[in-house]
Design a protein around this motif. Structure first.
Motif, PDB file in Angstrom:
ATOM      1  N   THR A 224       0.843  -1.196   0.000  1.00  0.00           N
ATOM      2  CA  THR A 224       0.000   0.000   0.000  1.00  0.00           C
ATOM      3  C   THR A 224       0.877   1.243   0.000  1.00  0.00           C
ATOM      4  O   THR A 224       2.048   1.200   0.384  1.00  0.00           O
ATOM      5  N   GLN A 225       0.286   2.335  -0.407  1.00  0.00           N
ATOM      6  CA  GLN A 225       0.965   3.629  -0.403  1.00  0.00           C
ATOM      7  C   GLN A 225      -0.084   4.708  -0.161  1.00  0.00           C
ATOM      8  O   GLN A 225      -1.078   4.780  -0.890  1.00  0.00           O
ATOM      9  N   GLY A 226       0.118   5.500   0.843  1.00  0.00           N
ATOM     10  CA  GLY A 226      -0.888   6.505   1.182  1.00  0.00           C
ATOM     11  C   GLY A 226      -1.962   5.930   2.079  1.00  0.00           C
ATOM     12  O   GLY A 226      -1.794   4.871   2.710  1.00  0.00           O
ATOM     13  N   ASP A 227      -3.094   6.622   2.126  1.00  0.00           N
ATOM     14  CA  ASP A 227      -4.162   6.257   3.054  1.00  0.00           C
ATOM     15  C   ASP A 227      -5.307   5.477   2.416  1.00  0.00           C
ATOM     16  O   ASP A 227      -6.194   5.013   3.128  1.00  0.00           O
ATOM     17  N   ASP A 228      -5.331   5.316   1.107  1.00  0.00           N
ATOM     18  CA  ASP A 228      -6.498   4.742   0.444  1.00  0.00           C
ATOM     19  C   ASP A 228      -6.804   3.327   0.923  1.00  0.00           C
ATOM     20  O   ASP A 228      -7.946   3.001   1.254  1.00  0.00           O
ATOM     21  N   ALA A 229      -5.807   2.452   0.943  1.00  0.00           N
ATOM     22  CA  ALA A 229      -6.027   1.051   1.297  1.00  0.00           C
ATOM     23  C   ALA A 229      -5.246   0.642   2.538  1.00  0.00           C
ATOM     24  O   ALA A 229      -5.214  -0.547   2.870  1.00  0.00           O
ATOM     25  N   ALA A 230      -4.640   1.579   3.233  1.00  0.00           N
ATOM     26  CA  ALA A 230      -3.804   1.245   4.385  1.00  0.00           C
ATOM     27  C   ALA A 230      -4.660   0.752   5.548  1.00  0.00           C
ATOM     28  O   ALA A 230      -5.666   1.375   5.898  1.00  0.00           O
ATOM     29  N   PRO A 231      -4.297  -0.374   6.180  1.00  0.00           N
ATOM     30  CA  PRO A 231      -5.016  -0.842   7.371  1.00  0.00           C
ATOM     31  C   PRO A 231      -4.590  -0.075   8.604  1.00  0.00           C
ATOM     32  O   PRO A 231      -3.740   0.826   8.557  1.00  0.00           O
ATOM     33  N   ILE A 232      -5.136  -0.460   9.733  1.00  0.00           N
ATOM     34  CA  ILE A 232      -4.935   0.313  10.951  1.00  0.00           C
ATOM     35  C   ILE A 232      -3.505   0.185  11.478  1.00  0.00           C
ATOM     36  O   ILE A 232      -3.013   1.089  12.159  1.00  0.00           O
ATOM     37  N   THR A 233      -2.820  -0.917  11.177  1.00  0.00           N
ATOM     38  CA  THR A 233      -1.436  -1.042  11.631  1.00  0.00           C
ATOM     39  C   THR A 233      -0.543  -0.001  10.977  1.00  0.00           C
ATOM     40  O   THR A 233       0.324   0.600  11.628  1.00  0.00           O
ATOM     41  N   VAL A 234      -0.734   0.225   9.682  1.00  0.00           N
ATOM     42  CA  VAL A 234       0.011   1.273   8.995  1.00  0.00           C
ATOM     43  C   VAL A 234      -0.484   2.642   9.440  1.00  0.00           C
ATOM     44  O   VAL A 234       0.288   3.598   9.544  1.00  0.00           O
ATOM     45  N   GLY A 235      -1.776   2.747   9.732  1.00  0.00           N
ATOM     46  CA  GLY A 235      -2.339   4.021  10.170  1.00  0.00           C
ATOM     47  C   GLY A 235      -1.770   4.498  11.481  1.00  0.00           C
ATOM     48  O   GLY A 235      -1.535   5.698  11.672  1.00  0.00           O
ATOM     49  N   VAL A 236      -1.513   3.582  12.409  1.00  0.00           N
ATOM     50  CA  VAL A 236      -0.922   3.966  13.687  1.00  0.00           C
ATOM     51  C   VAL A 236       0.471   4.531  13.469  1.00  0.00           C
ATOM     52  O   VAL A 236       0.858   5.541  14.072  1.00  0.00           O
ATOM     53  N   ALA A 237       1.244   3.896  12.592  1.00  0.00           N
ATOM     54  CA  ALA A 237       2.587   4.411  12.289  1.00  0.00           C
ATOM     55  C   ALA A 237       2.515   5.774  11.614  1.00  0.00           C
ATOM     56  O   ALA A 237       3.408   6.607  11.789  1.00  0.00           O
TER      57      ALA A 237
END
Length: 283
Positions: A224-237
């Motif tokens: 993933t790249q950006g916020d479109d498909a990022a799950p919550i684990t990437v979102g916390v980072a």
């Protein structure tokens, strides 16, 4: 072959075990306690350098409100749900059919196919990063929810098949033969005989796979790249700033990210323990 029960240890060893166990438990829980405590601290207190002391100013509601309303956490959370639920359902469905076939059917190449499933679980996932990423680019699945769903289905099905095949092998084969004698189709044998009998194993496997997929960070970061498909684990980072980081918000986001797995485990704890001990004894 098996560990000796604690009650049969020597008195000195038992005393040492009872003394060291609370310290080991505290050491194991210390990072979790630090995250929970930081999630209720105020920004001013963190700026003053109070990281490990008891909070003097509680900002529980404020921190979680900001994490939920002023950051894309809800969007990340929805992405995780859209990725995890289909991945778990389809992987377990495919694995249950494959496990049934490998356990109850005799055909040429049965053991070879089982060996492929076993070997696939020992492949280091890191060496697959570049080819998997290239495949998602070639098929237009990069940075999409469905790309992550298909990836997790493909990678979790092998482990699930190996897990369920061993459980299905414990079932009395006479039940399947009796159902066939009564005229049941192969699909009826699978749906009405095999699946109900391995329901505890399915529940235990569902919890494990849910935790694996929900907590995945490595592949979510690679695909993933950006916020479109990022799950919550990437979102916390992503909550970390370029120059400064609001660690209270990052901690609150981490707690929110871990909450579904914890709640699911406690809600299905009985089924989880039953599934893990299913087939452990006979008679």
């Amino acid at each position: 072959m098996y560990p000796m029960p604690v009650s049969r240890w020597r008195p000195g060893n038992r005393l040492l075990y009872k003394i060291s166990l609370p310290f080991a438990l505290l050491l194991w829980l210390l990072p979790l306690l630090a995250v929970l405590t930081t999630s209720i601290r105020s920004s001013d207190e963190l700026s003053a350098g109070n990281y490990w002391g008891w909070p003097k100013q509680f900002a529980l509601i404020e921190n979680y409100r900001v994490a939920l309303t002023e950051t894309p956490m809800l969007h990340y959370f929805l992405n995780s749900v859209l990725i995890t639920l289909p991945s778990v359902a389809v992987a377990i469905f495919l694995a249950s059919m494959a496990g049934h076939a490998l356990a109850n059917y005799r055909f040429r190449g049965n053991m070879v196919l089982l060996a492929v499933f076993v070997a696939g679980n020992f492949v280091p996932v890191q060496i697959l990063m570049i080819p998997v990423r290239q495949l998602t680019l070639d098929f237009g699945l990069y940075n999409t929810v469905w790309g992550l769903v298909l990836f997790h289905i493909a990678f979790q099905t092998g482990f699930c098949t190996l897990f369920l095949r061993n459980f299905i092998r414990q079932l009395p084969y006479e039940l399947i033969e009796a159902a066939r004698v009564e005229g049941a189709s192969e699909w009826a044998v699978y749906a009405r005989i095999v699946l109900p009998l391995v329901r505890p194993a399915l529940a235990a496997l569902g919890i494990l796979v849910f935790t694996f997929v929900w907590n995945d960070y490595f592949w979510a970061l690679c695909l993933t790249q950006g916020d479109d498909a990022a799950p919550i684990t990437v979102g916390v980072a992503a909550l970390r700033g370029q120059w400064t980081t609001a660690w209270n918000l990052v901690s609150a986001g981490s707690v929110l990210a871990a909450l579904p797995s914890v709640l699911m485990f406690f809600a299905m704890q009985k089924h989880f323990v039953t599934g893990l001990t299913f087939g452990a004894t006979k008679g």
